[in-house]
Design a protein around this motif. Sequence first.
Motif, short mmCIF file in Angstrom:
data_model
loop_
_atom_site.label_atom_id
_atom_site.label_comp_id
_atom_site.label_asym_id
_atom_site.label_seq_id
_atom_site.Cartn_x
_atom_site.Cartn_y
_atom_site.Cartn_z
N UNK B 75 0.76 -1.21 0.04
CA UNK B 75 -0.05 0.03 0.03
C UNK B 75 0.84 1.24 -0.07
N UNK B 76 1.68 1.11 0.92
CA UNK B 76 2.60 2.54 1.09
C UNK B 76 3.64 2.73 -0.77
N UNK B 77 3.72 1.67 -1.38
CA UNK B 77 4.53 2.09 -2.57
C UNK B 77 3.65 1.66 -4.01
N UNK B 78 2.55 1.85 -3.63
CA UNK B 78 1.28 1.71 -4.61
C UNK B 78 0.70 2.76 -4.84
N UNK B 79 0.38 3.39 -6.05
CA UNK B 79 -0.48 4.50 -6.25
C UNK B 79 -2.03 4.04 -6.43
N UNK B 80 -2.42 2.98 -7.17
CA UNK B 80 -3.88 2.40 -7.05
C UNK B 80 -3.77 0.99 -6.87
#
Lengths: 240, 177
Positions: B75-80
């Motif tokens: 989650x921390x490293x994902x845009x969508x």
Amino acid sequence: MSAEPNVRTLTIDGEEISARSDQTILEAAREHNVDIPTLCHLEGLSEVGACRLCLVEVKGARRLLPACVTQVAEGMEVTTHNPKIDRYRTMILEMYFAERNHVCSVCVANGNCELQSLSLKLGMTHVEIPYQYPRLPVDASHPRFTVDHNRCVLCTRCVRVCSEVEGANTWGVMGRGGQSMVITDLKQPWGDSETCTSCGKCVQVCPTGALFEKTSVGSKAHKHPEFLPYLQIMREGEKP
Amino acid sequence: MSELTTLATVWLDGCSGCHMSLLDMDERLIELSSQFRLVYSPLVDRKTFPDHVDVTLVEGAVASEDDLKKIRKIREHTHILVSLGDCALTGNVSAMRNTFGVQPVMLRVYEQNADLQKQVPTVGVPALLDRVRPVHEVVPVDVFVPGCPPSADTIYQVLSELLAGKVPTLGGVAHFG
Ligand code: SF4
Ligand code: SF4
Ligand code: SF4
Ligand code: FES
């Protein structure tokens, strides 16, 4: 003075329509091809106004009203869809999914379920309300039918059809609120019921996978609640 | 030439059916593949999650300490972040143990129903959470794709829209099951 005192004029979603004074908003709407989602309502059974999916906005009323138990009135202005109503309806659906254990992928009613198709129709893609995961029984003691309380939405269609149409009064509701359950006789196993005639009507009208015939599950489990209005017409015809 | 969209897929507590359905897009996968770069997935050989990924598809529920750690990092490293399939969305079959509790289920599987070497495994396996949870109960999710598994057509629609820069909604398109 109106020539027909039993006729009421009202608007549904801005369209002016006429209805008989004894009709509900739901009946009047359906007669004019206006779609209002329902779950506990079933043509041929009495109305209980239990599921609240048919909520509509009536101008001047302080809260949303269930269309299946609200009678039409002269000059009524009814709205059947707007963002607020739609949001309410999806919230109700989410509550059904969160309250019991609905695992569609392994459910006997997958693909033949009114709750599932309502979720598609109302655009529900996930459940925001935390899942409860209650531990609920499955009663398979009846030779032909099973009741799986994990899938029951407490619509009471089974209770009504068994009492109003079959006259057996096998089903009842026990407990209140979140603890409610449908029961057979005095909470005996269905297989031990002395009142059940094994007619199968409750199974046919159950909108979910809660009641099913042991020999027909999955793609074969299509139910046929439409027998009710026909049965009524036939019985009317038999009356002297 | 514009930068290609970076795509990741992860597999938490699910059966891999959603990944199978992704592959079921067949030649449409090739058509779309010119628009993205698959940077992390059970299907590619990379051990750590990249620093920035445009779109991540998550299959499976959050069932273990390991799943929890992974999904927070993702989650921390994902845009969508896309919840793909019923296990990610509802817990589905994975969550059926929630009504019984971890310990009774482990005992049933590894002791009562085992014929040989009756013991609950504890070494080399991540500890199970006391409850299996849908992904959105643990981290915010941007797109929800119901289905067990979602059909190849549905996944194709979702990916096409995402690659076109839109955030798809599946309301009225797909349901659980
Ligand atoms: S009863 Fe309907 S909504 Fe519930 S699990 Fe079965 S198919 Fe899904
Ligand atoms: S099978 Fe018929 S008699 Fe028996 S519970 Fe159902 S509706 Fe009532
Ligand atoms: S068993 Fe079926 S028909 Fe009866 S209340 Fe539950 S969902 Fe409704
Ligand atoms: S259909 Fe009106 S309350 Fe259920």
